[in-house]
Design a protein around this motif. Structure first.
Motif, PDB file in Angstrom:
ATOM      1  N   ILE A   1       0.851  -1.187   0.000  1.00 47.51           N
ATOM      2  CA  ILE A   1       0.000   0.000   0.000  1.00 47.51           C
ATOM      3  C   ILE A   1       0.890   1.241   0.000  1.00 47.51           C
ATOM      4  N   ALA A   2       0.472   2.262  -0.745  1.00 48.50           N
ATOM      5  CA  ALA A   2       1.294   3.463  -0.916  1.00 48.50           C
ATOM      6  C   ALA A   2       1.341   4.308   0.349  1.00 48.50           C
TER       7      ALA A   2
ATOM      8  N   LEU B   1       4.243   1.634   2.378  1.00 47.26           N
ATOM      9  CA  LEU B   1       4.318   1.321   3.795  1.00 47.26           C
ATOM     10  C   LEU B   1       4.832  -0.092   4.005  1.00 47.26           C
ATOM     11  N   THR B   2       5.585  -0.287   5.062  1.00 45.81           N
ATOM     12  CA  THR B   2       5.931  -1.629   5.499  1.00 45.81           C
ATOM     13  C   THR B   2       4.760  -2.213   6.289  1.00 45.81           C
ATOM     14  N   ILE B   3       4.888  -3.489   6.690  1.00 45.40           N
ATOM     15  CA  ILE B   3       3.864  -4.091   7.546  1.00 45.40           C
ATOM     16  C   ILE B   3       3.726  -3.278   8.843  1.00 45.40           C
ATOM     17  N   ALA B   4       4.871  -2.926   9.442  1.00 48.93           N
ATOM     18  CA  ALA B   4       4.835  -2.116  10.666  1.00 48.93           C
ATOM     19  C   ALA B   4       4.212  -0.751  10.397  1.00 48.93           C
TER      20      ALA B   4
ATOM     21  N   VAL C   1       8.296   2.876   6.560  1.00 50.83           N
ATOM     22  CA  VAL C   1       8.159   3.118   5.122  1.00 50.83           C
ATOM     23  C   VAL C   1       9.318   2.417   4.425  1.00 50.83           C
ATOM     24  N   LEU C   2       9.075   1.919   3.218  1.00 48.02           N
ATOM     25  CA  LEU C   2      10.112   1.237   2.449  1.00 48.02           C
ATOM     26  C   LEU C   2      11.246   2.201   2.091  1.00 48.02           C
TER      27      LEU C   2
ATOM     28  N   LEU D   1       0.051   3.432  10.819  1.00 54.01           N
ATOM     29  CA  LEU D   1      -0.288   4.624  10.041  1.00 54.01           C
ATOM     30  C   LEU D   1      -1.633   4.542   9.326  1.00 54.01           C
ATOM     31  N   LEU D   2      -2.347   3.436   9.472  1.00 55.12           N
ATOM     32  CA  LEU D   2      -3.682   3.300   8.892  1.00 55.12           C
ATOM     33  C   LEU D   2      -4.720   3.358  10.005  1.00 55.12           C
ATOM     34  N   ASP D   3      -5.854   3.984   9.722  1.00 51.00           N
ATOM     35  CA  ASP D   3      -6.919   4.057  10.722  1.00 51.00           C
ATOM     36  C   ASP D   3      -7.437   2.677  11.094  1.00 51.00           C
TER      37      ASP D   3
END
Length: 545
Positions: free
Chosen positions: A162-163, A204-207, A197-198, A212-214
């Motif tokens: 995901i971006a 986004l990374t898994i972490a 972040v990559l 960072l997502l709601d």
């Protein structure tokens, strides 16, 4: 999780096929496809492990070796058998289970992803990998190579697919506050430095997705907490709550909910009111944070499950203990499954430094004279059990608090003092039993309490005994012997039938201890129990009855 590629040249995009479409998509068993007509545990385990340790793949249940459809519906029996095989596997890859129709005939597709970090094993400890249509056991150099490949990068550092611009502004500001970033300039670089972040700053990374997502569960599957409340004696829950959102919010909201659900014990000793937590907040916070930080995020289909029962609270987190941690060395060994996740939680003051979390839980329960936490590796998950009941009654805990106003008492010494307050004459041998310690530790505990003026010593050396100092006043329910307690309760029962509340009022015992005293008199033939639940009363049995 989307249905992953099942064959080098094709992917299953739907759940309904015509027979010719199915034949083209799955012309036979391959590196990524295995056919099965049944759900035998051992064979299913082998396929799951082999796909997990290779490139992933799909097990099509209800398909014969020649690719013809025998049929298999995804009914409860089939689903339970597949879940049992998955649970028997140590650290399987993430998976999905779905029913697929071929010309209207159902089959079951178990899709298993490649493990990015670590490796899977069967319940017998075998490490298998898919090679063409074979499931080969790995030994020596091949096994060592797999371990090297799977340990180069942690799963939480991989792409979430995901971006970066999908991140919530609210969550970005929250993470900036956690790390003390004051300006928006260079936020992508800073997030990349923290593994959220990559490196190319695009995704986004898994972490990163977790913080960072709601609602991280949209991308990471069931990466949320599920709290279930079970009434006394029931296997059916009467309340269920899902706690979603960024991981730091999951920890905070879950701890608040558990504190509210558990409540407190209120004890009044004289003019002093004591509010005693049934489980200390620091213990709840660390147990929940550990579950969130150390769960396997590769297991998409399982939540962190918390069960609240009258006698205990259990927290079950997907993924077994990472090597070299075991049940026996869990308070000493360290292994971070998700170092990027753990780092953020620590920065947010929601988790302890490395190696201290288990000790905080153990010490937190001991400081409140509660039974110690229990840690269990179930293979597919880790379970923490926090007992709510204790051999030490609530009024005893409150009394120790009052005594501690005179000066701090060492953790283990509190329990020794309680036994003295119950009227016991303590010896070195008795303290060894109470604390499960050696003679030297028992002697040191007795001498500390003596030197603090809390115990009085009688005799010397091997003949020494210790009793509660006369300067201390223990609550009535503590200082009565069994014989004295019986005499008091039978005297009360001669006036009117006893209730649990009446015994508590007279003795200051808690509900559980009051019930134990009443049941002891019932077994001894002195009292008769009548009524049920809140209407239960205990009548005196006269000699002539």
């Amino acid at each position: 999780m989307a249905f992953p590629p099942l064959h080098p040249d094709s992917a299953a995009q739907g759940t309904t096929f015509r027979s010719e479409e199915f034949g083209r998509a799955f012309p036979g068993e391959s590196q990524y496809v295995e056919f099965k007509t049944g759900v035998g545990n051992d064979r299913l385990q082998e396929a799951i492990v082999a796909f997990s340790n290779a490139g992933g793949g799909v097990v099509l249940v209800g398909v014969r070796d020649d690719g013809s459809v025998a049929g298999r519906a995804l009914d409860a029996r089939t689903h339970d058998a597949i879940i049992e095989a998955l649970r028997s596997v140590h650290d399987p890859g993430s998976y999905t289970i779905r029913e697929v129709l071929v010309d209207g005939e159902p089959i079951v597709a178990l899709s298993v992803a490649r493990r990015i970090e670590g490796f899977a094993q069967t319940s017998q400890g075998r490490v298998l990998a898919r090679r063409g249509t074979l499931k080969l056991a790995l030994f020596g150099t091949e096994l060592r190579q797999l371990l090297i490949e799977r340990s180069l990068q942690r799963y939480d550092e991989h792409s979430a697919g995901i971006a970066l611009d999908s991140a919530s502004d609210r969550c970005l500001h929250a993470i900036a506050a956690v790390f003390g970033w004051t300006a928006d300039a260079g936020i992508a670089e800073r997030l990349a430095e923290q593994g959220l972040v990559l490196p190319d700053h695009r995704g986004l990374t898994i972490a990163g997705a977790a913080f960072l997502l709601d609602d991280p569960g949209v991308i990471l599957g069931k990466s949320y907490v599920e709290v279930l409340r079970f009434p006394s004696g029931s296997d059916d829950y009467d309340r269920r709550v899902e706690i979603r959102g960024p991981l730091q919010h999951q920890v905070e909201r879950t701890v608040d909910l558990l504190e509210d659900e558990l409540g407190i014990d209120v004890v009044v000793l004289g003019v002093q009111r004591h509010e005693l937590p049934r489980i200390p907040r620091v213990v709840l916070r660390e147990a929940v944070a550990n579950a969130v930080a150390h769960r396997s995020y590769e297991v998409h289909g399982t939540t962190i499950r918390i069960e609240v029962r009258p006698h205990e609270l259990t927290i079950t987190s997907p993924g077994g203990l990472p090597e070299p941690v075991t049940e026996q060395n869990i308070d000493q060994a360290q292994a971070a499954r998700n170092p990027r996740v753990i780092n953020v939680l620590r920065r947010a003051n929601l988790a302890e430094d490395a190696g201290r979390g288990i000790r905080v839980m153990v010490d937190g329960m001991r400081s409140e004279l509660l039974d110690p936490p229990q840690f269990r590796d179930l293979g597919h998950a880790v379970r923490v059990v926090l007992p709510i009941r204790s051999v030490v009654a609530a009024n005893e805990r409150a009394w120790v608090r009052e005594v501690e106003a005179r000066g701090e008492i060492a953790g283990a010494d509190r329990l020794v003092l309680v036994h003295a307050a119950r009227g016991e004459v303590l010896t070195n041998g008795r303290v060894r039993q109470v604390l499960a310690c050696d003679s030297q530790e028992a002697r040191a505990s007795l001498q500390r309490l003596r030197d603090a003026g809390l115990l009085r010593q009688r005799g010397q050396r091997g003949a020494a005994t210790y009793v509660l100092a006369e300067t201390l006043s223990a609550p009535a329910g503590l200082r009565l012997s069994d014989e004295q307690m019986d005499e008091m309760l039978l005297s009360l029962a001669a006036d009117a039938p006893l209730s649990n509340a009446r015994v508590r009022q007279a003795t200051r015992l808690d509900r559980a201890d009051a019930l134990r005293q009443l049941e002891r008199l019932v077994r001894a033939g002195h009292l008769r129990r009548v009524g049920e639940r809140r209407g239960t009363r205990y009548e005196l049995i006269n000699a002539g009855d």
